[in-house]
Design a protein around this motif. Sequence first.
Motif, mmCIF file in Angstrom:
data_model
loop_
_atom_site.group_PDB
_atom_site.id
_atom_site.type_symbol
_atom_site.label_atom_id
_atom_site.label_comp_id
_atom_site.label_asym_id
_atom_site.label_seq_id
_atom_site.Cartn_x
_atom_site.Cartn_y
_atom_site.Cartn_z
ATOM 1 N N LYS A 48 0.836 -1.207 0.000
ATOM 2 C CA LYS A 48 0.000 0.000 0.000
ATOM 3 C C LYS A 48 0.872 1.259 0.000
ATOM 4 N N ASN A 51 2.475 1.679 -3.432
ATOM 5 C CA ASN A 51 1.471 2.135 -4.404
ATOM 6 C C ASN A 51 1.146 3.618 -4.215
ATOM 7 N N LYS A 61 6.160 2.655 -11.339
ATOM 8 C CA LYS A 61 5.873 1.225 -11.391
ATOM 9 C C LYS A 61 6.439 0.641 -12.681
#
Length: 258
Positions: A48, A51, A61
């Motif tokens: 989390k 991200n 990413k």
Amino acid sequence: MKITEYITNSIDRLPKGYVFTYADFIDKVNDIGAKRKSRSIGKEAVIKTLNRLAASGKIAKLSKGKFYKPEKSAFGKLQPNRYQIVKDLLEEDGKITGYLTGYSIYNQLGLTTQVSNTIQIGKNTVRPGLKRAGYKISFVLQKNTITKENIPLLQILDSIRYIKKIPDTTISSACKRLIEIIKELSKEDKATLVRLALKYPPAARALLGAILEEIGDRSLTEPLSKSLNPITTYNLSGAEKVLSSVDKWNFVIKLKKQ
């Protein structure tokens, strides 16, 4: 220390273009959770956090579960280098299991100026190809044991083996460059090159023998010569422009029609 603070500080210390996953942080995060007596801290918390950092633009990413610290240019964010993109396919638990070969190495060795969107990896076991970060990744079977020390020699041998597939060059130009590369090797490395070549196809062994003979290392060619079938011939038109012993090594030269 908070999880986000720890991960952010750790990423700040990483070099630009470095690829990482949640696994790079999970042990320390679990230690933090144990000190705080929290069961909610773990892999999911790290994912989390990563991200969120990707959404904010601090990191980028690369693919599922893989992130990198981007380097910015006038043209936007630069992707990591090829090694970083596939490093998880080259090492396992700190042990080398593969190496970069093929198109990117042809360019690195000065055999071609062309840059490809294919990344080739030499491994002792071949696996299906895949796509990652816009690159097509394929695998080449390597029968020799792969070590950090012999990777540069395996890359040379792969270039010899696939000399016909080197883009944007000629056989004669590739042979000239390979002569220069091998001439600069130490006597020990040349001997190792011969030993490793014994697990390569006959045509590659014959071409290495012709190259070594051309640079005056005839004493090293005996194992290669003995490993070859004396009646087998190899087609490598263009090599005769650079190598004077192509006949001895059974290379067939196709003459142009008048």
